[in-house]
Scaffold this active site. Structure first.
Site, PDB file in Angstrom:
ATOM      1  N   LEU A   1      36.262  39.910  56.077  1.00  0.00           N
ATOM      2  CA  LEU A   1      34.689  40.137  55.238  1.00  0.00           C
ATOM      3  C   LEU A   1      34.922  40.319  53.488  1.00  0.00           C
ATOM      4  O   LEU A   1      35.514  41.100  53.254  1.00  0.00           O
ATOM      5  CB  LEU A   1      34.310  41.051  55.503  1.00  0.00           C
ATOM      6  CG  LEU A   1      33.842  40.827  57.151  1.00  0.00           C
ATOM      7  CD1 LEU A   1      32.958  42.077  57.045  1.00  0.00           C
ATOM      8  CD2 LEU A   1      32.661  40.243  57.563  1.00  0.00           C
ATOM      9  N   ALA A   2      35.171  38.951  53.022  1.00  0.00           N
ATOM     10  CA  ALA A   2      34.973  38.632  51.313  1.00  0.00           C
ATOM     11  C   ALA A   2      34.337  37.494  50.813  1.00  0.00           C
ATOM     12  O   ALA A   2      34.310  38.002  49.130  1.00  0.00           O
ATOM     13  CB  ALA A   2      36.846  38.065  50.800  1.00  0.00           C
ATOM     14  N   ALA A   3      32.876  38.693  50.991  1.00  0.00           N
ATOM     15  CA  ALA A   3      31.979  37.395  49.754  1.00  0.00           C
ATOM     16  C   ALA A   3      30.942  38.607  48.711  1.00  0.00           C
ATOM     17  O   ALA A   3      30.227  37.925  48.164  1.00  0.00           O
ATOM     18  CB  ALA A   3      30.637  37.007  51.081  1.00  0.00           C
TER      19      ALA A   3
ATOM     20  N   ARG B   1      29.464  47.155  42.141  1.00  0.00           N
ATOM     21  CA  ARG B   1      29.829  48.969  41.380  1.00  0.00           C
ATOM     22  C   ARG B   1      31.088  48.610  40.453  1.00  0.00           C
ATOM     23  O   ARG B   1      31.502  48.983  39.687  1.00  0.00           O
ATOM     24  CB  ARG B   1      29.509  49.524  42.359  1.00  0.00           C
ATOM     25  CG  ARG B   1      28.709  50.045  42.987  1.00  0.00           C
ATOM     26  CD  ARG B   1      28.155  51.302  44.328  1.00  0.00           C
ATOM     27  NE  ARG B   1      28.542  50.898  45.373  1.00  0.00           N
ATOM     28  CZ  ARG B   1      29.118  51.159  46.261  1.00  0.00           C
ATOM     29  NH1 ARG B   1      28.945  52.408  46.528  1.00  0.00           N
ATOM     30  NH2 ARG B   1      29.005  50.967  47.272  1.00  0.00           N
TER      31      ARG B   1
ATOM     32  N   LYS C   1      35.052  41.044  43.802  1.00  0.00           N
ATOM     33  CA  LYS C   1      35.506  42.424  43.800  1.00  0.00           C
ATOM     34  C   LYS C   1      36.857  42.239  44.444  1.00  0.00           C
ATOM     35  O   LYS C   1      37.690  42.861  44.301  1.00  0.00           O
ATOM     36  CB  LYS C   1      34.519  43.258  44.903  1.00  0.00           C
ATOM     37  CG  LYS C   1      35.240  44.469  45.138  1.00  0.00           C
ATOM     38  CD  LYS C   1      34.064  45.867  45.845  1.00  0.00           C
ATOM     39  CE  LYS C   1      33.660  45.019  47.306  1.00  0.00           C
ATOM     40  NZ  LYS C   1      32.673  45.887  48.159  1.00  0.00           N
TER      41      LYS C   1
ATOM     42  N   GLY D   1      24.076  41.295  55.461  1.00  0.00           N
ATOM     43  CA  GLY D   1      24.768  42.085  55.828  1.00  0.00           C
ATOM     44  C   GLY D   1      26.148  41.922  56.562  1.00  0.00           C
ATOM     45  O   GLY D   1      26.308  40.687  56.804  1.00  0.00           O
TER      46      GLY D   1
ATOM     47  N   GLU E   1      25.009  56.644  61.032  1.00  0.00           N
ATOM     48  CA  GLU E   1      25.320  56.831  60.017  1.00  0.00           C
ATOM     49  C   GLU E   1      25.011  58.070  59.159  1.00  0.00           C
ATOM     50  O   GLU E   1      24.195  58.894  59.990  1.00  0.00           O
ATOM     51  CB  GLU E   1      24.196  55.697  59.323  1.00  0.00           C
ATOM     52  CG  GLU E   1      24.485  54.339  59.812  1.00  0.00           C
ATOM     53  CD  GLU E   1      26.018  53.535  59.122  1.00  0.00           C
ATOM     54  OE1 GLU E   1      26.595  54.181  58.073  1.00  0.00           O
ATOM     55  OE2 GLU E   1      27.211  52.726  59.997  1.00  0.00           O
TER      56      GLU E   1
ATOM     57  N   ASN F   1      35.362  50.262  46.216  1.00  0.00           N
ATOM     58  CA  ASN F   1      33.659  49.475  45.574  1.00  0.00           C
ATOM     59  C   ASN F   1      33.834  50.067  44.322  1.00  0.00           C
ATOM     60  O   ASN F   1      32.655  49.382  43.522  1.00  0.00           O
ATOM     61  CB  ASN F   1      32.853  50.309  46.195  1.00  0.00           C
ATOM     62  CG  ASN F   1      32.327  50.177  48.046  1.00  0.00           C
ATOM     63  OD1 ASN F   1      32.773  49.301  48.309  1.00  0.00           O
ATOM     64  ND2 ASN F   1      32.402  51.157  48.732  1.00  0.00           N
TER      65      ASN F   1
ATOM     66  N   ARG G   1      75.606  25.735   2.643  1.00  0.00           N
ATOM     67  CA  ARG G   1      75.660  26.433   1.808  1.00  0.00           C
ATOM     68  C   ARG G   1      75.694  26.296   0.346  1.00  0.00           C
ATOM     69  O   ARG G   1      76.297  25.796  -0.430  1.00  0.00           O
ATOM     70  CB  ARG G   1      75.184  28.362   1.614  1.00  0.00           C
ATOM     71  CG  ARG G   1      76.926  28.437   2.025  1.00  0.00           C
ATOM     72  CD  ARG G   1      77.576  30.172   1.989  1.00  0.00           C
ATOM     73  NE  ARG G   1      78.697  30.440   2.078  1.00  0.00           N
ATOM     74  CZ  ARG G   1      79.555  30.788   2.813  1.00  0.00           C
ATOM     75  NH1 ARG G   1      79.231  31.762   3.474  1.00  0.00           N
ATOM     76  NH2 ARG G   1      80.658  30.824   2.383  1.00  0.00           N
TER      77      ARG G   1
END
Length: 457
Positions: free
Chosen positions: A9-11, A16, A23, A78, A155, A228, A440
């Site tokens: 899950l990387a959407a 924050r 992120k 979600g 929760e 987060n 030189r």
């Protein structure tokens, strides 16, 4: 063995984090968080890794490339809604699917393998990865029944006073029977305050169907840390740094002060190499055995041979041979190739240069776009003048050349084998082998000239 699948899950955007960078692309020890997750999952004999992307989708795909397939969650509704996006790739397949968040960079392949094994051994339809938290505030609590199996996940905001005292928490990583997962997802509701579809609701649905739900508890809470915000990012960095440094030390590397040594996750270091404090080693650097690195050195994406010493210097994207001495205060810029037994001394800068075996530039030189042969000595203040304002030009210095102090070699130019360049010369033409080149103005002394001009105080 049952076929295995993974959903990452990387959407999420990660508001924050307060960053323009999405992120999961924030680095931990030199590697984006989501890349850590993919790399660990890649050790698990997974048939198909599906990464669910949304915010920054193209940048996430650019980072991960073809190591996985992708599903787009255009609107973030979600975690259950995110998993549903993988249905096109996985819905009708038989096997076991692990679901992992892309912002958990510390999770180990060994822990996920144990979760798989626990899931299969118990014949479960769902398994939850849990951990003991010293402070479980904000986490979902694991409620077990008399048999020790998962009864429900509560929760924090919905937990009773007694339930809030439970310290076993839901980490957000799960194993599911793949078809049971996608069938249950069809029944997940968004009837909640946020109006979102939550993946833990699948556990409740499977329990109501009489299915077996179990939990596997990892012994390391830090491994499950979800990042987060910047505070959690720093915690993850610190934990990963400690893990990396300990692994090197157990493999035979001496790290004098591990709290002040920073080594990226893909670095390889040979036995009996010593790393001094203040050193940062980045990218896919490979360091051989018996080296001394630091103090206060920065190495990035370099290959370094055995017995090499690099003190208080910077080296980027270059190859450095064995028994080389670099520093203090040298700068090895990208695309340099340094052979064995070379000395690059204080305040010497190399750029896109091949430096032959046994050659030396001991101090105060700039050597750019140059091919240096073997056993060459570049005196103090030697400069290869490689840039004409529009283009870079090549200098060739063949074997056995001696370049005197404060000499300028104006490219394109070739100094032949065994030639000598007199100190203070500015060379603009090729020098034949075994020649002495002096470029030189002849010295002229005008006696009593200062008194004539009345310049003395």
């Amino acid at each position: 063995m049952s076929k295995r699948y993974a959903i990452i899950l990387a959407a999420g955007q990660g508001t924050r984090m307060k960053s323009k960078l999405y992120k999961v692309l924030h680095p931990v020890c030199g590697k984006p968080m989501v890349q850590h997750v993919v790399d660990q999952i890649s050790h698990l004999q997974i048939e198909n890794i599906v990464t669910v992307i949304g915010h920054g989708a193209e940048k996430v795909k650019a980072q991960l490339g073809d190591t996985c397939s992708y599903a787009l969650q255009a609107e973030q509704l979600g975690t259950a809604h995110a998993v549903i996006q993988a249905s096109e790739s996985l819905e009708n397949k038989d096997g076991t699917t692990i679901v992992v968040c892309g912002d958990t960079p510390l999770i180990k392949a060994e822990t996920m393998e144990s979760l798989f094994q626990h899931h299969l051994a118990n014949g479960a339809k769902a398994s939850v990865l849990t951990a003991k938290a010293d402070d479980p505030t904000g986490y979902g609590r694991i409620i077990r029944n008399a048999s020790g199996h998962v009864e429900k996940i509560v929760e924090h905001k919905d937990a009773s006073e007694a339930e809030r005292k439970i310290t076993e928490i839901n980490t957000g990583t799960y194993c599911f029977d793949n078809q049971a997962l996608f069938n249950a997802l069809k029944n997940v509701s968004n009837d909640n305050v946020q109006g979102e579809y939550y993946l833990p609701d699948v556990i409740e649905i499977l329990k109501k169907q009489g299915e077996m739900v179990v939990a596997y508890q990892t012994s390391d809470f830090n491994e499950t840390l979800g990042v987060n915000d910047r505070v959690a990012l720093a915690e993850a960095e610190s934990t990963m740094k400690k893990r990396i440094n300990e692994a090197h030390m157990r493999a035979g590397v001496t790290i004098i002060d591990s709290q002040n040594t920073y080594i990226d996750s893909d670095v390889i270091i040979g036995r009996d190499t010593v790393i001094y404090p203040g050193t940062t080693i980045k990218g896919k650097t490979v360091i051989g055995e018996d080296c001394i690195i630091g103090p206060n050195s920065e190495i990035e994406a370099c290959e370094i041979g055995n017995g090499t010493v690099i003190k208080q210097s910077v080296a980027h994207q270059s190859s450095i041979g064995s028994q080389v001495n670099i520093g203090p205060f040298a700068h090895i810029r990208p695309e340099s190739e340094i052979s064995d037994d070379v000395k690059i001394g204080n305040f010497v800068e190399l750029k896109k240069t091949k430096f032959g075996k046994g050659s030396k530039a001991s101090h105060l030189s700039y050597i750019g776009d140059t091919e240096v042969g073997e056993d060459v000595n570049l005196g103090c203040g030697s400069i290869t003048v490689n840039y004409d304002g529009k283009r870079k030009h090549l200098t060739k210095i063949e074997d056995g050349v001696f370049v005197g102090c404060n000499s300028n070699l104006v490219a394109p130019v070739t100094i032949g084998k065994g030639a000598y360049i007199a100190a203070g010369s500015t060379i603009t033409q090729d020098v034949p082998g075994d020649a002495l080149s002096i470029a030189r103005a002849r010295q002229v002394n005008k006696e009593n000239y200062v008194q004539k001009l009345d310049l003395k105080k």
